[in-house]
Design an enzyme around this catalytic site. Structure first.
Site, PDB file in Angstrom:
ATOM      1  N   VAL A 280       0.829  -1.201   0.000  1.00  0.00           N
ATOM      2  CA  VAL A 280       0.000   0.000   0.000  1.00  0.00           C
ATOM      3  C   VAL A 280       0.864   1.252   0.000  1.00  0.00           C
ATOM      4  O   VAL A 280       0.617   2.204  -0.757  1.00  0.00           O
ATOM      5  CB  VAL A 280      -0.950   0.011   1.208  1.00  0.00           C
ATOM      6  CG1 VAL A 280      -1.752   1.314   1.254  1.00  0.00           C
ATOM      7  CG2 VAL A 280      -1.888  -1.191   1.165  1.00  0.00           C
TER       8      VAL A 280
ATOM      9  N   VAL B 233      11.623   4.752   6.354  1.00  0.00           N
ATOM     10  CA  VAL B 233      11.975   3.380   5.985  1.00  0.00           C
ATOM     11  C   VAL B 233      12.976   2.802   6.965  1.00  0.00           C
ATOM     12  O   VAL B 233      13.554   3.512   7.788  1.00  0.00           O
ATOM     13  CB  VAL B 233      12.564   3.324   4.553  1.00  0.00           C
ATOM     14  CG1 VAL B 233      11.557   3.821   3.538  1.00  0.00           C
ATOM     15  CG2 VAL B 233      13.848   4.151   4.462  1.00  0.00           C
TER      16      VAL B 233
ATOM     17  N   VAL C 148      17.174   1.760   0.185  1.00  0.00           N
ATOM     18  CA  VAL C 148      15.946   1.755  -0.599  1.00  0.00           C
ATOM     19  C   VAL C 148      15.961   2.909  -1.592  1.00  0.00           C
ATOM     20  O   VAL C 148      16.312   4.033  -1.262  1.00  0.00           O
ATOM     21  CB  VAL C 148      14.711   1.868   0.322  1.00  0.00           C
ATOM     22  CG1 VAL C 148      13.443   2.009  -0.509  1.00  0.00           C
ATOM     23  CG2 VAL C 148      14.612   0.643   1.221  1.00  0.00           C
TER      24      VAL C 148
ATOM     25  N   ALA D 159       3.023   1.288   8.000  1.00  0.00           N
ATOM     26  CA  ALA D 159       3.938   0.262   8.490  1.00  0.00           C
ATOM     27  C   ALA D 159       3.267  -0.580   9.566  1.00  0.00           C
ATOM     28  O   ALA D 159       2.546  -0.068  10.424  1.00  0.00           O
ATOM     29  CB  ALA D 159       5.203   0.907   9.049  1.00  0.00           C
TER      30      ALA D 159
ATOM     31  N   SER E 147      -7.176  -2.368  10.375  1.00  0.00           N
ATOM     32  CA  SER E 147      -7.568  -3.625   9.737  1.00  0.00           C
ATOM     33  C   SER E 147      -9.009  -3.960  10.095  1.00  0.00           C
ATOM     34  O   SER E 147      -9.473  -3.684  11.206  1.00  0.00           O
ATOM     35  CB  SER E 147      -6.658  -4.768  10.205  1.00  0.00           C
ATOM     36  OG  SER E 147      -7.181  -6.026   9.798  1.00  0.00           O
TER      37      SER E 147
ATOM     38  N   TYR F  66      -3.063 -10.278  15.863  1.00  0.00           N
ATOM     39  CA  TYR F  66      -2.929  -9.147  14.941  1.00  0.00           C
ATOM     40  C   TYR F  66      -4.092  -8.176  15.111  1.00  0.00           C
ATOM     41  O   TYR F  66      -3.895  -6.966  15.262  1.00  0.00           O
ATOM     42  CB  TYR F  66      -2.865  -9.667  13.501  1.00  0.00           C
ATOM     43  CG  TYR F  66      -2.897  -8.575  12.454  1.00  0.00           C
ATOM     44  CD1 TYR F  66      -1.795  -7.750  12.247  1.00  0.00           C
ATOM     45  CD2 TYR F  66      -4.020  -8.382  11.660  1.00  0.00           C
ATOM     46  CE1 TYR F  66      -1.826  -6.748  11.284  1.00  0.00           C
ATOM     47  CE2 TYR F  66      -4.059  -7.396  10.693  1.00  0.00           C
ATOM     48  CZ  TYR F  66      -2.956  -6.582  10.512  1.00  0.00           C
ATOM     49  OH  TYR F  66      -2.999  -5.585   9.565  1.00  0.00           O
TER      50      TYR F  66
ATOM     51  N   GLY G  63      -5.548 -23.528 -15.529  1.00  0.00           N
ATOM     52  CA  GLY G  63      -6.722 -24.311 -15.914  1.00  0.00           C
ATOM     53  C   GLY G  63      -7.086 -25.420 -14.953  1.00  0.00           C
ATOM     54  O   GLY G  63      -7.811 -26.355 -15.332  1.00  0.00           O
TER      55      GLY G  63
END
Length: 319
Positions: free
Chosen positions: A14, A34, A39, A71, A116, A142, A191
């Site tokens: 995201v 970060v 990065v 994050a 969430s 979580y 398939g």
């Protein structure tokens, strides 16, 4: 002067899409928080580094108007941690609240928190979607950690005045999606006959572009302050219908065998994959009417349009 938007998790699924979209907004400057200095970002992005222990003592909030906190320690199937809740709390609660408090003390106006749907719970009855203002009922570590972060953010908002916006996404899909969603695309592309032709559940999903669009709306909209929002594509589908739509997007008609859900559940329990059965057969719907009304927001693309983008990315072999 362009306003600065600090994005955490800027290299994630995201976060990276959000940074790309923000760069197209000329009046906004992006600061990416970060964990790794190496990065690579476009030259327009300012980069700050957080330590492996979650320390950011050198981070400057000068001219930062808003933070989008993407994050997180994400939900992990078959987590082997000795104490999963403690591990989730270290990142999803402690780091989140430390960052928010520092930001509030520095005068940052708004903190947009990507939470969430697991804060609400794991499953709904068809036709009875989760609401933004339902009493939280998380089941796993979580979800509990996200709920605790939300509660802590509201306390910081009351104490220090920073505006907190909480967004609870359902399953997010888009170019670069991994895990079960990509596995289903692999099955369809090859398939394989799949025993999912008679599932009558209802699930909400949200495309990456729809989620990013809502996040950007929440950065400035006055009606977003101190609110909780659900987000989805506004179209709920069964697993069977989703697979048919995915097959159409891939140009590979889904080969689905109409096995009753009851037998799928029994097989999953016997093979120790109860969670997978719940995701395939169970319903999880959200009501986005509050989001639409307070923000005058609607999804910018349909489920079919989002799936076409995923299929194109899948075909490109970029992941």
């Amino acid at each position: 002067m362009s306003e600065k938007i600090l994005v955490t998790g800027a290299t994630g699924f995201v976060g990276s899409a959000l940074v790309e979209r923000l760069l197209s907004c000329q009046e906004k400057q992006v600061v990416a928080l970060v964990r790794q200095k190496e990065v690579s970002f476009p030259t327009e992005v300012l980069v700050s580094v957080v330590s492996e222990k979650g320390e950011f003592a050198e981070l400057s909030f000068d001219d930062v108007k808003s933070i989008v906190h993407c994050a997180a320690r994400v939900h992990i199937m078959n987590d082997r941690s000795v104490n999963p809740l403690a591990d989730f709390r270290e990142v999803n609660v402690k780091f989140t609240l430390d960052l928010a408090r520092r930001a509030a003390e520095a005068g940052v106006k708004r903190f947009v928190f990507l939470s969430s749907i697991k804060v609400n719970g794991e499953e709904t009855s068809p036709g009875f979607p989760f609401q933004a203002d339902d009493i939280p009922a998380p089941v796993d570590p979580y979800g509990c950690s996200k709920m605790e972060a939300e509660q802590g953010l509201r306390r910081i908002s009351e104490e220090l005045g920073i505006e907190v916006v909480i967004i609870r996404p359902v399953l997010v899909y888009g170019p670069g999606v991994k895990a079960n969603f990509r596995s289903m695309m692999n099955w369809l592309d090859k398939g394989f006959p799949l025993p999912f032709g008679a599932i009558q559940n209802k699930r909400s999903l949200v495309s990456l572009d729809n989620l990013v669009d809502l996040i950007i709306t929440c950065l400035d909209h006055p009606g977003a302050a101190n609110q909780i929002f659900m987000v989805s594509d506004g179209e709920d589908v069964s697993t069977t219908d989703l697979l048919i739509k995915m097959g159409n997007a891939l140009g590979k008609p889904a080969r689905l065998i109409p096995i009753p859900s009851m037998f799928i559940n029994v097989g999953a329990v016997l093979s120790g994959r109860r969670d997978l059965a719940r995701r395939l057969n169970g319903s999880l719907q959200v009501d986005i009417q509050k989001t639409r009304k307070l923000l005058d927001w609607s999804p910018i693309e349909s489920l079919d349009e989002g799936l076409v983008k995923v299929a194109k990315d899948f075909r490109s072999g970029s992941n």
